[in-house]
Scaffold this motif. Sequence first.
Motif, PDB file in Angstrom:
ATOM      1  N   CYS A  49       0.715  -1.027  -0.062  1.00 31.73           N
ATOM      2  CA  CYS A  49      -0.514  -0.231  -0.186  1.00 31.73           C
ATOM      3  C   CYS A  49       0.849   0.934   0.238  1.00 31.73           C
ATOM      4  O   CYS A  49       1.641   1.314   0.747  1.00 31.73           O
ATOM      5  CB  CYS A  49      -0.690   0.011   0.753  1.00 31.73           C
ATOM      6  N   HIS A  51       0.342   4.048   1.692  1.00 31.11           N
ATOM      7  CA  HIS A  51       0.352   5.200   2.978  1.00 31.11           C
ATOM      8  C   HIS A  51       1.183   4.535   3.503  1.00 31.11           C
ATOM      9  O   HIS A  51       1.820   5.374   4.195  1.00 31.11           O
ATOM     10  CB  HIS A  51      -1.201   4.449   2.965  1.00 31.11           C
ATOM     11  N   CYS A  70      -6.811  -1.559   1.375  1.00 32.07           N
ATOM     12  CA  CYS A  70      -6.088  -2.172   1.826  1.00 32.07           C
ATOM     13  C   CYS A  70      -6.887  -2.475   3.992  1.00 32.07           C
ATOM     14  O   CYS A  70      -7.487  -1.992   3.956  1.00 32.07           O
ATOM     15  CB  CYS A  70      -5.039  -0.860   1.920  1.00 32.07           C
ATOM     16  N   HIS A  73      -5.722   0.833   6.604  1.00 29.19           N
ATOM     17  CA  HIS A  73      -6.951   2.219   7.126  1.00 29.19           C
ATOM     18  C   HIS A  73      -7.705   2.485   5.287  1.00 29.19           C
ATOM     19  O   HIS A  73      -8.219   3.271   5.893  1.00 29.19           O
ATOM     20  CB  HIS A  73      -5.561   3.499   7.038  1.00 29.19           C
TER      21      HIS A  73
END
Length: 353
Positions: A49, A51, A70, A73
Amino acid sequence: MSLFVQNQWYVAAYGADVGRDLFSRTVCGESILFWRTEGGVVTAMSDRCVHRRFPLSQSPSHLLGDTVVCGYHGFTYGADGVCVGVPGQARVPRTARLTAYPVVEQDSFVWVWIGDPSGAEATAIPRAPWLDDEGYTTVCGMEPLAARAGLLVDNLLDLSHETYLHGGYIGTPEVANTPITTEVDEEGGIIYVSRHMDDADCPPFYAKSTGIQGRITRWQDIEYLPPCLYLLHSRVAPTGVLPLGDGTDPGGFHVEVVYAVTPETENSTHDFWAVARDFALGDEGVSDFLRESNRTVVLQDVVALDVLEKVIASEPAGYQELSINIDTGALAARRILERMAQDGATAMEAAAR
Ligand code: FES
Ligand SMILES: [Fe+2]
Protein backbone atom coordinates in the motif's frame (compact mmCIF):
# COMPACT_ATOMS: atom_id res chain seq x y z
CA MET A 1 23.12 -2.84 -11.44
CA SER A 2 20.17 -4.99 -10.42
CA LEU A 3 20.99 -8.54 -9.46
CA PHE A 4 18.27 -9.74 -11.79
CA VAL A 5 17.88 -9.86 -15.53
CA GLN A 6 15.47 -6.99 -16.06
CA ASN A 7 13.24 -6.07 -18.96
CA GLN A 8 12.11 -9.65 -19.28
CA TRP A 9 8.98 -11.74 -18.87
CA TYR A 10 8.86 -14.21 -16.00
CA VAL A 11 6.35 -16.86 -14.99
CA ALA A 12 4.76 -15.70 -11.72
CA ALA A 13 2.10 -18.37 -11.27
CA TYR A 14 -0.20 -20.83 -12.95
CA GLY A 15 -3.41 -19.21 -14.15
CA ALA A 16 -5.26 -21.64 -11.89
CA ASP A 17 -3.51 -20.10 -8.84
CA VAL A 18 -4.98 -16.66 -9.46
CA GLY A 19 -8.67 -16.07 -8.79
CA ARG A 20 -10.80 -13.89 -6.58
CA ASP A 21 -8.46 -14.38 -3.62
CA LEU A 22 -5.54 -12.00 -3.23
CA PHE A 23 -2.37 -13.80 -4.31
CA SER A 24 1.13 -12.52 -3.63
CA ARG A 25 4.38 -13.61 -5.17
CA THR A 26 7.85 -12.13 -5.09
CA VAL A 27 9.49 -12.03 -8.51
CA CYS A 28 13.02 -10.67 -8.91
CA GLY A 29 12.81 -9.14 -5.46
CA GLU A 30 9.50 -7.35 -6.15
CA SER A 31 6.42 -8.25 -4.10
CA ILE A 32 3.56 -8.42 -6.55
CA LEU A 33 -0.16 -8.77 -5.89
CA PHE A 34 -2.25 -10.76 -8.37
CA TRP A 35 -6.01 -11.05 -8.61
CA ARG A 36 -8.66 -11.62 -11.22
CA THR A 37 -11.29 -9.01 -12.08
CA GLU A 38 -14.94 -9.99 -12.14
CA GLY A 39 -14.50 -10.25 -15.91
CA GLY A 40 -11.76 -12.87 -15.40
CA VAL A 41 -8.73 -10.75 -16.33
CA VAL A 42 -5.53 -11.19 -14.28
CA THR A 43 -4.09 -8.01 -12.77
CA ALA A 44 -0.62 -7.43 -11.29
CA MET A 45 0.36 -4.54 -9.02
CA SER A 46 2.69 -3.82 -6.15
CA ASP A 47 1.76 -5.68 -2.97
CA ARG A 48 2.58 -2.63 -0.83
CA CYS A 49 0.00 0.00 0.00
CA VAL A 50 1.32 3.47 -0.85
CA HIS A 51 0.12 4.77 2.52
CA ARG A 52 2.17 2.79 5.06
CA ARG A 53 3.28 -0.20 2.97
CA PHE A 54 0.82 -2.69 4.44
CA PRO A 55 0.76 -5.75 2.12
CA LEU A 56 -2.46 -5.74 0.14
CA SER A 57 -2.40 -9.54 0.10
CA GLN A 58 -2.58 -9.52 3.88
CA SER A 59 -5.91 -10.08 5.62
CA PRO A 60 -8.07 -8.11 6.27
CA SER A 61 -7.24 -6.51 2.90
CA HIS A 62 -9.86 -7.69 0.44
CA LEU A 63 -11.44 -7.35 -2.97
CA LEU A 64 -14.57 -5.26 -3.39
CA GLY A 65 -15.81 -5.77 -6.95
CA ASP A 66 -12.94 -4.71 -9.17
CA THR A 67 -11.12 -2.82 -6.43
CA VAL A 68 -8.78 -3.92 -3.66
CA VAL A 69 -9.21 -2.37 -0.22
CA CYS A 70 -6.17 -2.09 2.05
CA GLY A 71 -6.83 -3.87 5.33
CA TYR A 72 -5.02 -1.27 7.43
CA HIS A 73 -6.72 2.11 6.76
CA GLY A 74 -8.82 1.44 3.70
CA PHE A 75 -6.96 2.97 0.74
CA THR A 76 -8.81 1.51 -2.26
CA TYR A 77 -7.24 0.75 -5.64
CA GLY A 78 -8.62 -0.13 -9.06
CA ALA A 79 -7.47 -2.92 -11.33
CA ASP A 80 -4.90 -0.55 -12.87
CA GLY A 81 -3.40 0.16 -9.43
CA VAL A 82 -4.68 3.73 -9.31
CA CYS A 83 -6.08 4.75 -5.91
CA VAL A 84 -9.76 5.58 -6.14
CA GLY A 85 -10.56 6.26 -2.50
CA VAL A 86 -8.88 7.21 0.78
CA PRO A 87 -10.50 7.46 4.21
CA GLY A 88 -11.66 10.75 5.70
CA GLN A 89 -11.26 13.03 2.66
CA ALA A 90 -12.74 13.41 -0.77
CA ARG A 91 -9.50 14.27 -2.55
CA VAL A 92 -7.31 11.36 -3.54
CA PRO A 93 -3.64 12.41 -3.75
CA ARG A 94 -2.52 12.47 -7.36
CA THR A 95 0.50 10.28 -6.71
CA ALA A 96 -1.51 7.57 -4.95
CA ARG A 97 -1.02 4.70 -7.33
CA LEU A 98 0.54 1.27 -7.06
CA THR A 99 3.18 0.20 -9.55
CA ALA A 100 1.25 -1.80 -12.14
CA TYR A 101 3.00 -4.65 -13.93
CA PRO A 102 2.33 -5.76 -17.49
CA VAL A 103 0.80 -9.22 -17.17
CA VAL A 104 -0.28 -11.84 -19.72
CA GLU A 105 -1.94 -15.21 -19.24
CA GLN A 106 -0.67 -17.72 -21.79
CA ASP A 107 -0.12 -21.47 -22.02
CA SER A 108 -1.58 -21.91 -18.51
CA PHE A 109 1.04 -19.56 -17.02
CA VAL A 110 0.72 -16.02 -15.70
CA TRP A 111 3.64 -14.05 -17.14
CA VAL A 112 4.73 -10.79 -15.55
CA TRP A 113 7.11 -8.19 -16.98
CA ILE A 114 9.95 -7.05 -14.74
CA GLY A 115 11.49 -3.82 -15.96
CA ASP A 116 10.53 -0.69 -17.85
CA PRO A 117 6.85 -1.21 -18.79
CA SER A 118 7.25 0.59 -22.11
CA GLY A 119 9.42 -2.32 -23.28
CA ALA A 120 6.85 -5.02 -22.57
CA GLU A 121 5.87 -6.81 -25.80
CA ALA A 122 3.46 -9.70 -25.29
CA THR A 123 4.66 -11.24 -28.56
CA ALA A 124 8.11 -11.70 -27.00
CA ILE A 125 6.80 -14.18 -24.43
CA PRO A 126 8.15 -17.64 -25.24
CA ARG A 127 5.57 -20.36 -25.83
CA ALA A 128 4.83 -23.70 -24.19
CA PRO A 129 1.66 -24.56 -26.10
CA TRP A 130 1.39 -28.20 -24.95
CA LEU A 131 0.36 -27.15 -21.45
CA ASP A 132 -2.89 -25.82 -22.80
CA ASP A 133 -3.52 -28.27 -25.65
CA GLU A 134 -6.22 -30.96 -25.74
CA GLY A 135 -3.82 -33.29 -27.51
CA TYR A 136 -1.74 -33.50 -24.33
CA THR A 137 -2.37 -34.37 -20.70
CA THR A 138 -0.33 -32.27 -18.28
CA VAL A 139 0.70 -32.59 -14.65
CA CYS A 140 2.48 -29.68 -13.00
CA GLY A 141 3.65 -28.05 -9.82
CA MET A 142 6.04 -25.53 -8.32
CA GLU A 143 8.68 -26.17 -5.68
CA PRO A 144 10.38 -23.39 -3.74
CA LEU A 145 14.13 -23.51 -4.10
CA ALA A 146 16.45 -21.92 -1.52
CA ALA A 147 19.13 -21.37 -4.14
CA ARG A 148 19.94 -18.78 -6.78
CA ALA A 149 18.31 -19.21 -10.19
CA GLY A 150 21.67 -19.76 -11.89
CA LEU A 151 22.14 -23.04 -10.07
CA LEU A 152 18.86 -24.35 -11.47
CA VAL A 153 19.84 -23.25 -14.98
CA ASP A 154 23.16 -25.12 -14.62
CA ASN A 155 21.27 -28.16 -13.40
CA LEU A 156 18.70 -28.24 -16.20
CA LEU A 157 21.19 -27.71 -19.01
CA ASP A 158 23.23 -30.71 -17.99
CA LEU A 159 21.08 -33.80 -17.74
CA SER A 160 23.98 -36.16 -17.22
CA HIS A 161 23.23 -35.64 -13.52
CA GLU A 162 20.08 -37.75 -14.03
CA THR A 163 22.24 -40.86 -13.87
CA TYR A 164 23.56 -40.00 -10.42
CA LEU A 165 21.00 -37.78 -8.73
CA HIS A 166 17.87 -39.37 -10.22
CA GLY A 167 18.83 -43.04 -10.54
CA GLY A 168 15.74 -45.25 -10.20
CA TYR A 169 13.45 -42.49 -11.54
CA ILE A 170 14.69 -40.99 -14.82
CA GLY A 171 18.39 -41.75 -14.69
CA THR A 172 20.10 -44.70 -16.38
CA PRO A 173 23.79 -45.21 -17.21
CA GLU A 174 23.27 -44.24 -20.86
CA VAL A 175 22.35 -40.65 -20.01
CA ALA A 176 25.74 -39.83 -18.51
CA ASN A 177 27.58 -42.02 -21.04
CA THR A 178 26.13 -40.50 -24.21
CA PRO A 179 27.83 -37.33 -25.49
CA ILE A 180 25.75 -34.21 -26.09
CA THR A 181 25.61 -31.76 -28.94
CA THR A 182 25.21 -28.09 -28.09
CA GLU A 183 24.12 -25.28 -30.38
CA VAL A 184 23.73 -21.65 -29.50
CA ASP A 185 21.62 -19.16 -31.40
CA GLU A 186 23.54 -16.11 -30.25
CA GLU A 187 21.24 -13.61 -31.91
CA GLY A 188 17.99 -15.19 -30.76
CA GLY A 189 19.54 -15.99 -27.39
CA ILE A 190 18.47 -19.66 -27.43
CA ILE A 191 20.51 -22.64 -26.32
CA TYR A 192 19.96 -26.15 -27.68
CA VAL A 193 21.42 -29.24 -26.05
CA SER A 194 20.67 -32.68 -27.46
CA ARG A 195 21.42 -36.19 -26.37
CA HIS A 196 20.19 -39.08 -28.50
CA MET A 197 20.50 -42.54 -27.00
CA ASP A 198 19.95 -45.29 -29.58
CA ASP A 199 19.66 -48.20 -27.22
CA ALA A 200 19.13 -47.45 -23.55
CA ASP A 201 17.62 -48.84 -20.39
CA CYS A 202 14.04 -47.69 -19.90
CA PRO A 203 13.80 -45.91 -16.53
CA PRO A 204 10.65 -46.47 -14.46
CA PHE A 205 9.37 -42.97 -15.30
CA TYR A 206 8.89 -44.07 -18.92
CA ALA A 207 8.40 -47.83 -18.50
CA LYS A 208 5.39 -47.42 -16.22
CA SER A 209 3.82 -44.52 -18.09
CA THR A 210 4.22 -45.83 -21.67
CA GLY A 211 4.04 -49.58 -21.01
CA ILE A 212 7.15 -50.19 -23.14
CA GLN A 213 8.92 -53.36 -22.05
CA GLY A 214 12.61 -53.68 -22.76
CA ARG A 215 15.12 -51.22 -24.08
CA ILE A 216 14.39 -47.90 -25.73
CA THR A 217 15.55 -45.28 -28.14
CA ARG A 218 15.58 -42.15 -25.99
CA TRP A 219 16.01 -38.60 -27.20
CA GLN A 220 16.42 -35.52 -25.06
CA ASP A 221 16.30 -32.22 -26.93
CA ILE A 222 16.63 -29.18 -24.70
CA GLU A 223 15.68 -25.68 -25.72
CA TYR A 224 16.46 -22.97 -23.19
CA LEU A 225 14.95 -19.56 -23.80
CA PRO A 226 16.61 -17.43 -21.15
CA PRO A 227 16.00 -16.14 -18.67
CA CYS A 228 12.88 -18.05 -17.68
CA LEU A 229 11.64 -20.80 -19.97
CA TYR A 230 13.21 -24.23 -20.38
CA LEU A 231 11.80 -26.93 -22.65
CA LEU A 232 12.89 -30.55 -22.75
CA HIS A 233 11.44 -32.35 -25.75
CA SER A 234 11.66 -35.99 -24.77
CA ARG A 235 10.96 -38.85 -27.15
CA VAL A 236 11.03 -42.53 -26.23
CA ALA A 237 10.21 -45.59 -28.35
CA PRO A 238 11.13 -49.26 -28.36
CA THR A 239 14.74 -49.54 -29.56
CA GLY A 240 15.03 -48.94 -33.28
CA VAL A 241 11.56 -47.43 -33.74
CA LEU A 242 12.14 -44.08 -35.43
CA PRO A 243 9.94 -41.29 -36.80
CA LEU A 244 8.66 -41.95 -40.33
CA GLY A 245 10.09 -40.30 -43.43
CA ASP A 246 7.10 -37.95 -43.65
CA GLY A 247 7.92 -36.49 -40.22
CA THR A 248 5.10 -38.22 -38.34
CA ASP A 249 6.00 -40.38 -35.39
CA PRO A 250 3.25 -42.89 -34.60
CA GLY A 251 5.67 -45.25 -32.83
CA GLY A 252 7.07 -42.63 -30.46
CA PHE A 253 5.92 -41.42 -27.06
CA HIS A 254 6.43 -37.72 -26.55
CA VAL A 255 6.81 -35.87 -23.29
CA GLU A 256 7.25 -32.12 -23.18
CA VAL A 257 8.92 -31.23 -19.91
CA VAL A 258 8.61 -27.53 -19.19
CA TYR A 259 10.39 -25.60 -16.46
CA ALA A 260 10.06 -21.94 -15.60
CA VAL A 261 12.99 -20.57 -13.63
CA THR A 262 11.80 -17.47 -11.81
CA PRO A 263 14.09 -15.70 -9.35
CA GLU A 264 12.35 -14.85 -6.10
CA THR A 265 15.28 -13.17 -4.36
CA GLU A 266 19.01 -13.20 -4.97
CA ASN A 267 19.22 -16.59 -3.25
CA SER A 268 15.85 -18.21 -3.86
CA THR A 269 13.90 -19.34 -6.89
CA HIS A 270 10.43 -20.48 -7.92
CA ASP A 271 10.95 -23.82 -9.64
CA PHE A 272 7.89 -24.35 -11.87
CA TRP A 273 7.68 -27.73 -13.58
CA ALA A 274 5.18 -29.32 -15.94
CA VAL A 275 5.08 -32.64 -17.76
CA ALA A 276 2.83 -32.83 -20.84
CA ARG A 277 2.41 -36.17 -22.62
CA ASP A 278 0.76 -37.20 -25.88
CA PHE A 279 -0.17 -40.73 -24.71
CA ALA A 280 -2.43 -42.22 -22.02
CA LEU A 281 -4.49 -39.06 -22.42
CA GLY A 282 -6.74 -38.43 -19.45
CA ASP A 283 -5.53 -41.59 -17.69
CA GLU A 284 -5.61 -40.58 -14.02
CA GLY A 285 -3.39 -43.46 -12.93
CA VAL A 286 -0.64 -42.39 -15.33
CA SER A 287 -1.11 -38.75 -14.34
CA ASP A 288 -0.79 -39.58 -10.64
CA PHE A 289 2.33 -41.64 -11.29
CA LEU A 290 4.02 -38.97 -13.43
CA ARG A 291 3.09 -36.18 -11.01
CA GLU A 292 4.50 -38.09 -8.06
CA SER A 293 7.64 -39.22 -9.92
CA ASN A 294 8.44 -35.84 -11.38
CA ARG A 295 7.85 -34.08 -8.08
CA THR A 296 10.23 -36.54 -6.42
CA VAL A 297 12.84 -35.84 -9.11
CA VAL A 298 12.42 -32.07 -8.74
CA LEU A 299 12.78 -32.39 -4.95
CA GLN A 300 15.99 -34.39 -5.42
CA ASP A 301 17.34 -31.41 -7.35
CA VAL A 302 16.00 -28.99 -4.74
CA VAL A 303 17.80 -30.80 -1.92
CA ALA A 304 21.07 -30.84 -3.88
CA LEU A 305 20.85 -27.20 -5.00
CA ASP A 306 19.86 -25.94 -1.55
CA VAL A 307 23.04 -27.55 -0.20
CA LEU A 308 25.08 -26.11 -3.06
CA GLU A 309 23.72 -22.61 -2.41
CA LYS A 310 24.83 -22.83 1.23
CA VAL A 311 28.29 -23.96 0.18
CA ILE A 312 28.67 -21.21 -2.39
CA ALA A 313 27.29 -18.52 -0.10
CA SER A 314 29.55 -19.48 2.79
CA GLU A 315 32.85 -19.95 1.00
CA PRO A 316 35.07 -17.25 -0.45
CA ALA A 317 34.23 -16.17 -4.00
CA GLY A 318 36.72 -16.58 -6.79
CA TYR A 319 37.15 -20.35 -6.71
CA GLN A 320 38.06 -21.98 -9.97
CA GLU A 321 35.44 -24.32 -11.40
CA LEU A 322 36.51 -27.18 -13.61
CA SER A 323 34.21 -27.55 -16.60
CA ILE A 324 34.01 -30.38 -19.13
CA ASN A 325 32.01 -31.15 -22.28
CA ILE A 326 28.72 -31.71 -20.46
CA ASP A 327 28.88 -28.09 -19.22
CA THR A 328 28.91 -26.49 -22.68
CA GLY A 329 25.21 -25.60 -22.59
CA ALA A 330 25.33 -24.24 -19.06
CA LEU A 331 28.35 -22.08 -19.85
CA ALA A 332 26.59 -20.68 -22.94
CA ALA A 333 23.54 -19.97 -20.77
CA ARG A 334 25.61 -18.05 -18.25
CA ARG A 335 27.15 -15.99 -21.01
CA ILE A 336 23.78 -15.13 -22.55
CA LEU A 337 22.21 -14.36 -19.17
CA GLU A 338 25.08 -12.01 -18.39
CA ARG A 339 24.57 -10.22 -21.69
CA MET A 340 20.81 -9.98 -21.07
CA ALA A 341 21.44 -8.58 -17.60
CA GLN A 342 23.70 -5.93 -19.10
CA ASP A 343 21.19 -5.04 -21.83
CA GLY A 344 18.39 -4.87 -19.26
CA ALA A 345 20.41 -2.60 -16.99
CA THR A 346 21.27 -0.30 -19.87
CA ALA A 347 17.61 -0.06 -20.91
CA MET A 348 16.54 0.66 -17.34
CA GLU A 349 19.12 3.44 -17.05
CA ALA A 350 17.93 4.97 -20.30
CA ALA A 351 14.29 4.80 -19.12
CA ALA A 352 15.21 6.52 -15.85
CA ARG A 353 16.80 9.47 -17.66
S1 FES B 1 -1.29 1.12 4.96
FE1 FES B 1 -2.85 0.83 3.51
S2 FES B 1 -4.33 2.27 4.05
FE2 FES B 1 -2.77 2.60 5.48
FE1 LIG C 1 17.54 -32.99 -12.09
